[in-house]
Design a protein around this motif. Structure first.
Motif, PDB file in Angstrom:
ATOM      1  N   PRO A  97      33.173   1.880   2.458  1.00  0.00           N
ATOM      2  CA  PRO A  97      33.518   1.416   1.108  1.00  0.00           C
ATOM      3  C   PRO A  97      32.900   0.062   0.780  1.00  0.00           C
ATOM      4  CG  PRO A  97      35.369   1.118   2.586  1.00  0.00           C
ATOM      5  CD  PRO A  97      34.330   1.872   3.357  1.00  0.00           C
ATOM      6  N   GLY A  98      32.763  -0.188  -0.497  1.00  0.00           N
ATOM      7  CA  GLY A  98      32.250  -1.468  -0.974  1.00  0.00           C
ATOM      8  C   GLY A  98      33.123  -2.016  -2.086  1.00  0.00           C
ATOM      9  N   ILE A 100      23.664  -1.849   8.397  1.00  0.00           N
ATOM     10  CA  ILE A 100      22.340  -2.000   7.792  1.00  0.00           C
ATOM     11  C   ILE A 100      21.390  -2.703   8.760  1.00  0.00           C
ATOM     12  CG2 ILE A 100      21.090  -3.173   5.926  1.00  0.00           C
ATOM     13  CD1 ILE A 100      23.563  -2.618   4.147  1.00  0.00           C
ATOM     14  N   GLU A 101      21.891  -3.705   9.467  1.00  0.00           N
ATOM     15  CA  GLU A 101      21.054  -4.444  10.424  1.00  0.00           C
ATOM     16  C   GLU A 101      20.528  -3.542  11.540  1.00  0.00           C
ATOM     17  OE1 GLU A 101      23.687  -7.470  11.747  1.00  0.00           O
ATOM     18  OE2 GLU A 101      23.207  -8.870  10.110  1.00  0.00           O
ATOM     19  N   ARG A 102      21.288  -2.508  11.906  1.00  0.00           N
ATOM     20  CA  ARG A 102      20.910  -1.636  13.012  1.00  0.00           C
ATOM     21  C   ARG A 102      20.184  -0.373  12.564  1.00  0.00           C
ATOM     22  NH1 ARG A 102      26.330  -0.226  14.259  1.00  0.00           N
ATOM     23  NH2 ARG A 102      25.372   1.431  15.501  1.00  0.00           N
ATOM     24  N   SER A 103      20.100  -0.130  11.251  1.00  0.00           N
ATOM     25  CA  SER A 103      19.594   1.146  10.758  1.00  0.00           C
ATOM     26  C   SER A 103      18.115   1.347  11.061  1.00  0.00           C
ATOM     27  CB  SER A 103      19.819   1.242   9.244  1.00  0.00           C
ATOM     28  OG  SER A 103      21.186   1.295   8.947  1.00  0.00           O
ATOM     29  N   ASP A 104      17.775   2.605  11.410  1.00  0.00           N
ATOM     30  CA  ASP A 104      16.370   3.001  11.599  1.00  0.00           C
ATOM     31  C   ASP A 104      15.734   3.405  10.277  1.00  0.00           C
ATOM     32  OD1 ASP A 104      16.447   2.893  14.548  1.00  0.00           O
ATOM     33  OD2 ASP A 104      17.841   4.586  14.325  1.00  0.00           O
ATOM     34  N   LEU A 162      26.990   6.536   4.336  1.00  0.00           N
ATOM     35  CA  LEU A 162      26.885   6.290   2.896  1.00  0.00           C
ATOM     36  C   LEU A 162      27.584   4.964   2.648  1.00  0.00           C
ATOM     37  CD1 LEU A 162      27.625   9.802   1.326  1.00  0.00           C
ATOM     38  CD2 LEU A 162      25.522   8.900   2.324  1.00  0.00           C
ATOM     39  N   ILE A 163      26.815   3.954   2.250  1.00  0.00           N
ATOM     40  CA  ILE A 163      27.332   2.592   2.189  1.00  0.00           C
ATOM     41  C   ILE A 163      27.428   2.105   0.747  1.00  0.00           C
ATOM     42  CG2 ILE A 163      26.943   0.202   2.905  1.00  0.00           C
ATOM     43  CD1 ILE A 163      25.432   1.241   5.316  1.00  0.00           C
ATOM     44  N   GLY A 164      28.630   1.735   0.341  1.00  0.00           N
ATOM     45  CA  GLY A 164      28.800   1.079  -0.946  1.00  0.00           C
ATOM     46  C   GLY A 164      28.432  -0.381  -0.815  1.00  0.00           C
ATOM     47  N   ILE A 165      27.376  -0.800  -1.534  1.00  0.00           N
ATOM     48  CA  ILE A 165      26.897  -2.187  -1.348  1.00  0.00           C
ATOM     49  C   ILE A 165      27.406  -3.132  -2.429  1.00  0.00           C
ATOM     50  CG2 ILE A 165      24.814  -1.330  -0.196  1.00  0.00           C
ATOM     51  CD1 ILE A 165      23.273  -2.183  -2.768  1.00  0.00           C
ATOM     52  N   GLY A 166      28.360  -2.674  -3.242  1.00  0.00           N
ATOM     53  CA  GLY A 166      28.848  -3.533  -4.324  1.00  0.00           C
ATOM     54  C   GLY A 166      27.890  -3.532  -5.501  1.00  0.00           C
ATOM     55  N   MET A 167      27.939  -4.602  -6.286  1.00  0.00           N
ATOM     56  CA  MET A 167      27.098  -4.667  -7.481  1.00  0.00           C
ATOM     57  C   MET A 167      25.630  -4.952  -7.173  1.00  0.00           C
ATOM     58  SD  MET A 167      30.219  -4.847  -8.411  1.00  0.00           S
ATOM     59  CE  MET A 167      30.613  -6.383  -7.618  1.00  0.00           C
ATOM     60  N   GLY A 168      25.335  -5.515  -6.012  1.00  0.00           N
ATOM     61  CA  GLY A 168      23.943  -5.786  -5.666  1.00  0.00           C
ATOM     62  C   GLY A 168      23.717  -7.080  -4.923  1.00  0.00           C
ATOM     63  N   PRO A 217      23.930  -9.293  -1.910  1.00  0.00           N
ATOM     64  CA  PRO A 217      24.222  -9.024  -0.489  1.00  0.00           C
ATOM     65  C   PRO A 217      25.386  -9.835   0.058  1.00  0.00           C
ATOM     66  CG  PRO A 217      22.167 -10.268  -0.738  1.00  0.00           C
ATOM     67  CD  PRO A 217      22.578  -9.823  -2.112  1.00  0.00           C
ATOM     68  N   ASP A 218      25.756 -10.935  -0.616  1.00  0.00           N
ATOM     69  CA  ASP A 218      26.894 -11.728  -0.151  1.00  0.00           C
ATOM     70  C   ASP A 218      28.209 -10.947  -0.255  1.00  0.00           C
ATOM     71  OD1 ASP A 218      25.235 -13.837   0.396  1.00  0.00           O
ATOM     72  OD2 ASP A 218      25.666 -14.920  -1.467  1.00  0.00           O
ATOM     73  N   LEU A 219      28.214  -9.879  -1.068  1.00  0.00           N
ATOM     74  CA  LEU A 219      29.438  -9.105  -1.274  1.00  0.00           C
ATOM     75  C   LEU A 219      29.537  -7.911  -0.343  1.00  0.00           C
ATOM     76  CD1 LEU A 219      29.645  -9.198  -5.175  1.00  0.00           C
ATOM     77  CD2 LEU A 219      30.884 -10.595  -3.539  1.00  0.00           C
ATOM     78  N   LEU A 220      28.559  -7.723   0.547  1.00  0.00           N
ATOM     79  CA  LEU A 220      28.649  -6.649   1.531  1.00  0.00           C
ATOM     80  C   LEU A 220      29.809  -6.915   2.492  1.00  0.00           C
ATOM     81  CD1 LEU A 220      24.916  -6.150   2.543  1.00  0.00           C
ATOM     82  CD2 LEU A 220      26.402  -4.389   1.578  1.00  0.00           C
ATOM     83  N   THR A 221      30.492  -5.859   2.902  1.00  0.00           N
ATOM     84  CA  THR A 221      31.496  -6.030   3.948  1.00  0.00           C
ATOM     85  C   THR A 221      30.784  -6.301   5.275  1.00  0.00           C
ATOM     86  OG1 THR A 221      31.549  -3.688   4.528  1.00  0.00           O
ATOM     87  CG2 THR A 221      33.021  -4.404   2.757  1.00  0.00           C
ATOM     88  N   VAL A 222      31.509  -6.884   6.218  1.00  0.00           N
ATOM     89  CA  VAL A 222      30.923  -7.199   7.527  1.00  0.00           C
ATOM     90  C   VAL A 222      30.435  -5.926   8.209  1.00  0.00           C
ATOM     91  CG1 VAL A 222      31.414  -8.112   9.827  1.00  0.00           C
ATOM     92  CG2 VAL A 222      32.308  -9.276   7.788  1.00  0.00           C
TER      93      VAL A 222
END
Length: 418
Positions: free
Chosen positions: A106-107, A25-29, A6-12, A14-19
């Motif tokens: 967390p986000g 997300i890059e690896r998700s199926d 369950l990923i908190g992505i911030g306000m929307g 993508p620059d605010l995503l944590t590393v």
């Protein structure tokens, strides 16, 4: 085993995503979330990754359950997973599934983001959400002096400012953040009076500041009589004295969010103590004497109180349009005590009512009223107080001067047996 994040992505943005969130997300199926959130990570996830727009817990659980063993599944959530997030209920739903490992990422929350934009700390702010729920912004502001608000279509930022003005907080400083983190982000500042009624995006965030209601290091019960303004001309306005007030107010059981009536408020000594105890609530001071009303307002200003509304008129008529009370003090009734009691009970059958009386006739009226109200019980105490007065030129001797004995009568809901 399927791994669910369950990923908190911030306000929307993508620059605010944590590393860590970005790498997952890059690896998700499979990615699941509201359409806006899926669009936010479109350039990050793998092209072949399954993407499904959904924000209903049961549907998300079904989608997760359909994924093959060994899948990596990301459920995208707005803001931070621990801050007014759907993650709270979704966790319980997903834990009922078999062979699922769950982890929360967390986000950045709108609280953190807006306060950073305004160059202010958020660790001293009280958080209130009016997004799809009832939130008492004015009460929280009086208590803490700094409130962060999440708004919704049911109560927008402009409507929150309207409510603040009605509560006597029109001078509060307000910042409204719209479309936070997006290119069309907008920050608007001003007083509640200036922003009241203006149109804002329903899903906005607010930071509101004002001077908090003064608090004390000790409970505001039985304040010294000398703290109250009495007036210098003519007959003093009636005031419930310290010893009686301490007993009466303690029996009202006032809590921070309560609605309190002070009927026959006089100087306002009970009003002041009720206001200081119900700092997040509302106190209605009812008084028919114009001179007393003037003195009452002076005391409210003297104590810097903003959660009190003065109602000029005679009870019970003056109480008709007021919200249901949690506690009622009756210091003066103009002979209408039974009608006042019945009206307050009709508004809230669980109300606590405390009345003071110096005449047997008033006590008799209360006894008669209680006989006709089997749902309440009546307790009566007589308080006799005396104060020392120094005598002689050198004032070495002291004489106890008796005050009028006062009956303190408390009406409470009848406790059910068994």
């Amino acid at each position: 085993m399927r791994q669910v994040y369950l990923i908190g992505i911030g306000m929307g943005n993508p620059d605010l995503l944590t590393v860590r969130a970005r790498k997952i997300i890059e690896r998700s199926d499979c990615l699941i979330g509201a359409k806006r959130m899926l669009e936010a990570v479109q350039g990050i996830c793998r092209p072949e990754a399954e993407r499904t727009a959904s924000f209903q817990n049961e549907e998300i659980a079904r989608l997760v359950d359909r994924q093959p063993q060994g899948s990596l599944i990301s459920v995208l959530l707005s803001g931070d997973v621990g801050f007014y997030s759907g993650a709270k209920k979704l966790c319980g739903t997903l834990r009922e599934l078999k062979e699922v490992a769950l982890e929360l990422i967390p986000g950045i929350s709108s609280l953190q983001y807006l306060c950073a934009k305004l160059e202010t700390a958020w660790d001293d702010a009280t958080v209130v959400s009016v997004h799809g729920r009832e939130g008492k912004v004015a009460g929280a502001l009086r208590q803490s002096g700094k409130v962060f608000v999440l708004t919704g279509s049911n109560q927008t930022a402009g409507q929150v400012c309207d409510a603040l003005c009605r509560e006597g907080l029109g001078k509060a400083q307000v910042w409204v953040g719209e479309h936070l983190s997006y290119p069309q982000e907008k920050l608007t500042g001003g007083t509640a009076e200036e922003l009241a009624g203006r149109q804002f995006d329903p899903l906005a965030a607010m930071l509101v500041t004002a001077a908090p209601t003064p608090s004390r290091s000790y409970p505001a019960i039985g304040l010294d009589d000398a703290e109250f303004l009495r007036g210098d001309e003519g007959k003093p306005i009636p005031m419930t004295k310290q010893e009686i007030r301490a007993v009466a107010v303690s029996r009202l059981h006032i809590q921070p969010e309560f609605c309190v009536y002070d009927v026959g408020a006089g100087t306002g000594s009970v009003t002041v103590e009720a206001s200081l105890l119900a700092r997040g609530g509302r106190v209605f001071a009812v008084e028919k004497n114009p001179k007393a009303v003037e003195q009452l307002r002076r005391n409210l200003k003297h104590f810097s109180l903003t959660n009190v509304e003065v109602v000029e008129g005679t009870a019970p008529d003056a109480l008709s349009d007021l919200p249901a009370p949690d506690s009622v003090f009756i210091g003066g009734s103009s002979g209408n005590i039974e009608e006042i009691v019945r009206l307050c009970l009709a508004k809230n059958p669980q109300v606590r009512i405390v009345a003071t009386a110096i005449t047997l006739e008033t006590v008799a009226q209360l006894l008669e009223a209680a006989r006709g109200l089997p749902e309440v019980s009546l307790e009566i105490s007589q308080i006799s107080a005396a104060r020392a007065r120094a005598l002689g030129k050198e004032q070495q001797m002291h004489l106890m001067m008796g005050q009028n004995p006062v009956f303190v009568c408390c009406l409470t809901p009848q406790k059910e047996e068994g």
